[in-house]
Design a protein around this motif. Structure first.
Motif, PDB file in Angstrom:
ATOM      1  N   ALA A 127      14.568  14.348  -2.133  1.00  0.00           N
ATOM      2  CA  ALA A 127      15.497  15.091  -1.277  1.00  0.00           C
ATOM      3  C   ALA A 127      15.155  14.854   0.196  1.00  0.00           C
ATOM      4  CB  ALA A 127      15.407  16.584  -1.593  1.00  0.00           C
ATOM      5  N   PRO A 128      16.153  14.930   1.061  1.00  0.00           N
ATOM      6  CA  PRO A 128      15.874  14.802   2.498  1.00  0.00           C
ATOM      7  C   PRO A 128      14.893  15.888   2.964  1.00  0.00           C
ATOM      8  CG  PRO A 128      18.230  14.639   2.084  1.00  0.00           C
ATOM      9  CD  PRO A 128      17.585  15.043   0.786  1.00  0.00           C
ATOM     10  N   GLY A 129      13.907  15.474   3.735  1.00  0.00           N
ATOM     11  CA  GLY A 129      12.917  16.417   4.253  1.00  0.00           C
ATOM     12  C   GLY A 129      11.765  16.691   3.305  1.00  0.00           C
ATOM     13  N   SER A 130      11.798  16.132   2.100  1.00  0.00           N
ATOM     14  CA  SER A 130      10.703  16.361   1.151  1.00  0.00           C
ATOM     15  C   SER A 130       9.498  15.501   1.524  1.00  0.00           C
ATOM     16  CB  SER A 130      11.161  16.023  -0.268  1.00  0.00           C
ATOM     17  OG  SER A 130      11.409  14.633  -0.387  1.00  0.00           O
ATOM     18  N   LEU A 131       8.366  15.786   0.905  1.00  0.00           N
ATOM     19  CA  LEU A 131       7.147  15.021   1.149  1.00  0.00           C
ATOM     20  C   LEU A 131       7.370  13.539   0.853  1.00  0.00           C
ATOM     21  CD1 LEU A 131       4.107  14.818   1.776  1.00  0.00           C
ATOM     22  CD2 LEU A 131       3.689  15.330  -0.642  1.00  0.00           C
TER      23      LEU A 131
ATOM     24  N   LEU B 197       4.086  14.056  -9.124  1.00  0.00           N
ATOM     25  CA  LEU B 197       5.063  15.143  -9.019  1.00  0.00           C
ATOM     26  C   LEU B 197       6.156  15.064 -10.084  1.00  0.00           C
ATOM     27  CD1 LEU B 197       5.530  15.269  -5.144  1.00  0.00           C
ATOM     28  CD2 LEU B 197       4.062  16.715  -6.582  1.00  0.00           C
ATOM     29  N   GLN B 198       6.115  14.007 -10.888  1.00  0.00           N
ATOM     30  CA  GLN B 198       7.102  13.786 -11.943  1.00  0.00           C
ATOM     31  C   GLN B 198       8.534  13.829 -11.404  1.00  0.00           C
ATOM     32  OE1 GLN B 198       6.111  16.611 -14.979  1.00  0.00           O
ATOM     33  NE2 GLN B 198       4.370  15.409 -15.685  1.00  0.00           N
ATOM     34  N   ILE B 199       8.750  13.017 -10.357  1.00  0.00           N
ATOM     35  CA  ILE B 199      10.090  12.917  -9.787  1.00  0.00           C
ATOM     36  C   ILE B 199      10.563  11.474  -9.883  1.00  0.00           C
ATOM     37  CG2 ILE B 199       9.874  14.852  -8.193  1.00  0.00           C
ATOM     38  CD1 ILE B 199       9.272  12.871  -5.959  1.00  0.00           C
ATOM     39  N   THR B 200      11.853  11.287  -9.898  1.00  0.00           N
ATOM     40  CA  THR B 200      12.452   9.955  -9.905  1.00  0.00           C
ATOM     41  C   THR B 200      12.980   9.670  -8.502  1.00  0.00           C
ATOM     42  OG1 THR B 200      14.618  10.806 -10.527  1.00  0.00           O
ATOM     43  CG2 THR B 200      13.116  10.204 -12.328  1.00  0.00           C
ATOM     44  N   PRO B 201      13.302   8.414  -8.201  1.00  0.00           N
ATOM     45  CA  PRO B 201      13.850   8.124  -6.873  1.00  0.00           C
ATOM     46  C   PRO B 201      15.123   8.922  -6.556  1.00  0.00           C
ATOM     47  CG  PRO B 201      13.185   6.094  -7.941  1.00  0.00           C
ATOM     48  CD  PRO B 201      13.033   7.189  -8.958  1.00  0.00           C
ATOM     49  N   GLN B 202      15.888   9.265  -7.569  1.00  0.00           N
ATOM     50  CA  GLN B 202      17.103  10.055  -7.347  1.00  0.00           C
ATOM     51  C   GLN B 202      16.787  11.504  -6.967  1.00  0.00           C
ATOM     52  OE1 GLN B 202      16.518   8.301 -10.202  1.00  0.00           O
ATOM     53  NE2 GLN B 202      17.861   6.560  -9.850  1.00  0.00           N
TER      54      GLN B 202
ATOM     55  N   PHE C 136       0.836  -1.201   0.000  1.00  0.00           N
ATOM     56  CA  PHE C 136       0.000   0.000   0.000  1.00  0.00           C
ATOM     57  C   PHE C 136       0.872   1.253   0.000  1.00  0.00           C
ATOM     58  CE2 PHE C 136      -2.176   3.379   2.379  1.00  0.00           C
ATOM     59  CZ  PHE C 136      -3.246   3.593   1.534  1.00  0.00           C
ATOM     60  N   GLY C 137       1.911   1.269   0.846  1.00  0.00           N
ATOM     61  CA  GLY C 137       2.828   2.405   0.880  1.00  0.00           C
ATOM     62  C   GLY C 137       3.544   2.598  -0.444  1.00  0.00           C
ATOM     63  N   SER C 138       3.901   1.496  -1.098  1.00  0.00           N
ATOM     64  CA  SER C 138       4.564   1.592  -2.404  1.00  0.00           C
ATOM     65  C   SER C 138       3.632   2.172  -3.457  1.00  0.00           C
ATOM     66  CB  SER C 138       5.055   0.211  -2.853  1.00  0.00           C
ATOM     67  OG  SER C 138       6.047  -0.261  -1.993  1.00  0.00           O
ATOM     68  N   ILE C 139       2.359   1.797  -3.391  1.00  0.00           N
ATOM     69  CA  ILE C 139       1.390   2.352  -4.344  1.00  0.00           C
ATOM     70  C   ILE C 139       1.251   3.855  -4.135  1.00  0.00           C
ATOM     71  CG2 ILE C 139      -1.063   2.400  -4.963  1.00  0.00           C
ATOM     72  CD1 ILE C 139      -1.092  -0.645  -4.348  1.00  0.00           C
ATOM     73  N   VAL C 140       1.120   4.275  -2.888  1.00  0.00           N
ATOM     74  CA  VAL C 140       0.986   5.705  -2.593  1.00  0.00           C
ATOM     75  C   VAL C 140       2.244   6.450  -3.022  1.00  0.00           C
ATOM     76  CG1 VAL C 140       0.778   7.404  -0.725  1.00  0.00           C
ATOM     77  CG2 VAL C 140      -0.660   5.358  -0.722  1.00  0.00           C
ATOM     78  N   PHE C 141       3.416   5.900  -2.689  1.00  0.00           N
ATOM     79  CA  PHE C 141       4.670   6.567  -3.038  1.00  0.00           C
ATOM     80  C   PHE C 141       4.870   6.627  -4.553  1.00  0.00           C
ATOM     81  CE2 PHE C 141       9.289   6.643  -3.735  1.00  0.00           C
ATOM     82  CZ  PHE C 141       9.561   7.857  -3.124  1.00  0.00           C
ATOM     83  N   SER C 142       4.568   5.537  -5.254  1.00  0.00           N
ATOM     84  CA  SER C 142       4.699   5.530  -6.716  1.00  0.00           C
ATOM     85  C   SER C 142       3.732   6.517  -7.353  1.00  0.00           C
ATOM     86  CB  SER C 142       4.444   4.131  -7.267  1.00  0.00           C
ATOM     87  OG  SER C 142       5.397   3.232  -6.787  1.00  0.00           O
ATOM     88  N   SER C 143       2.520   6.585  -6.821  1.00  0.00           N
ATOM     89  CA  SER C 143       1.541   7.548  -7.355  1.00  0.00           C
ATOM     90  C   SER C 143       2.026   8.977  -7.137  1.00  0.00           C
ATOM     91  CB  SER C 143       0.185   7.347  -6.678  1.00  0.00           C
ATOM     92  OG  SER C 143      -0.292   6.055  -6.907  1.00  0.00           O
TER      93      SER C 143
END
Length: 186
Positions: free
Chosen positions: A153-157, A145-150, A133-140
């Motif tokens: 940033a620390p402290g980001s949502l 936000l059109q961001i990649t895992p790279q 469930f957490g992976s689905i939310v994080f992937s969504s």
């Protein structure tokens, strides 16, 4: 990662697992994998019997839950290879649905003779469900936000969401244990 073709033909060779000489390795590997999966599924059916300690009048073969668990693990392994072609939301959703089915049947059948094993397995299933469930939310969130895992940033949502997901693992485990324990007492 180098493909089998690159190892055999040298760097820069296109990946052709069904061409000669790669097919000599590919076909036996697929055969062995299919044999192993069949063996694991058949063995789990044959080694589990009706629970003699079951108080339910319509007790069912406990091997069904083990089979569903094995099918979920096999599907997860296959989805790893398909993840290049489908989004992570789809792969995680499939695993989430499979694990919900496994947990439901685990609670319904209580496959193991020892209550402690049932409780531990229920906790493990809930942890996997929570992580999916957490992976689905994080992937969504990444897609929205059109961001990649790279780019996380620390402290980001996205980073805070990952930490919250990990921090709630013990709660998910406790919930799974509670559900199994509560179901037994019904």
């Amino acid at each position: 990662q180098k493909s089998l073709s690159a190892f055999i033909r040298g760097d820069g060779a296109p990946c052709t697992p069904l061409a000669f000489p790669e097919v000599v390795i590919t076909v036996p590997t697929l055969f062995i994998a299919a044999c192993y999966m069949s063996f694991a599924l058949i063995a789990s059916i044959l080694t589990f019997a009706l629970n003699p300690l079951s108080q339910k009048p319509r007790a069912q073969c406990t091997g069904r839950v083990e089979n569903m668990w094995l099918i979920a693990k096999i599907a997860s392994s296959i989805l790893v290879y398909l993840s290049r072609y489908i989004t992570s939301v789809v792969t995680n959703s499939v695993v989430l649905v499979l694990m919900l089915v496994v947990l439901y049947n685990h609670l319904k059948i209580m496959p193991f003779h020892f209550h402690t094993i049932n409780v531990i397995r229920g906790g493990i299933y809930c942890v996997i469900i929570w992580m999916e469930f957490g992976s689905i939310v994080f992937s969504s969130l990444q897609i929205a936000l059109q961001i990649t895992p790279q780019d996380v940033a620390p402290g980001s949502l996205a980073q805070n969401l990952q930490w919250a997901t990990v921090a709630m693992i013990p709660i998910a485990y406790a919930l799974g244990c509670f559900l199994v324990h509560k179901t037994r007492d019904v």
